[in-house]
Design an enzyme around this catalytic site. Structure first.
Site: not given
Length: 212
Positions: A177-179
């Protein structure tokens, strides 16, 4: 499937084989074999790399990642010259490949070591581990940030300074998960909204306005 998946799949395969050998003497271990097998399936799913139909046109800006737009607006409110910020949150179930939002030349790449706070936090763009990529196109220059999150511990960039990229071309990925943040100049008319899900390389997030 992205090549970064192979070490994880090899580890899962070796662990499953070893556990299967043990399971012949200890049948209860078969449960662990199934668990490792499911983990391998998740890894293959997470690192999937589907083909995308890139929209035509030299005035478009496409989404650099799959995910949910969690922030959309000018960096400096009330400043007409302020760049737009488009923040895309990638959950563990999203495709994690990053793509070039416009065609152009990568003018600068910066790696900023940092923390691993939740990617949903506003200050993650300032404090978290990240790559910052400045991409100069024929009409505008944009800045893309690969930002690590609470689970994600590594940003991977496949391109470097001076590389020419096409609109929608794969440029890297972020593990788990990240951005991904995208900063575009104010002459880009955005056509997405906060809370919208976008598809990397396929969703048009804005169009470059022609000078009057």
């Amino acid at each position: 499937m992205a090549k970064e998946a192979y070490p994880y799949l090899l580890w899962c395969g070796g662990a499953a084989l070893l556990l299967a050998l043990v399971a012949f003497w200890l049948p209860l271990v078969w449960g662990l074999v199934v668990l490792v097998g499911l983990l391998a399936v998740f890894v293959a799913y997470f690192f999937r790399d589907p083909e995308r139909a890139i929209p035509p046109g030299d005035d478009i800006v496409v989404a650099p990642a799959d995910g949910l737009i969690t922030r959309l607006g000018p960096i400096t409110p009330d400043d007409p010259a302020s760049p737009w910020l488009v923040s895309i949150f990638l959950s563990p179930l999203d495709v994690h490949i990053n793509r070039a939002p416009i065609a152009g030349v990568i003018r600068d790449v910066m790696h900023r070591p940092g923390q691993f706070k939740s990617a949903l936090r506003d200050d993650a763009a300032l404090t978290n581990e990240q790559f910052i990529v400045v991409l100069e196109g024929a009409r505008i220059t944009v800045t893309l940030k690969q930002i690590a999150g609470l689970i994600a511990r590594r940003c991977v960039l496949w391109k470097g300074t001076g590389d020419q990229v096409a609109c929608g071309e794969r440029i890297g990925l972020i593990k788990f998960s990240s951005r991904t943040d995208l900063l575009v100049p104010p002459e880009v008319a955005l056509c997405v909204r906060q809370g919208q899900r976008v598809v990397g390389g396929a969703t048009i997030i804005g169009r470059i306005c022609s000078p009057e």
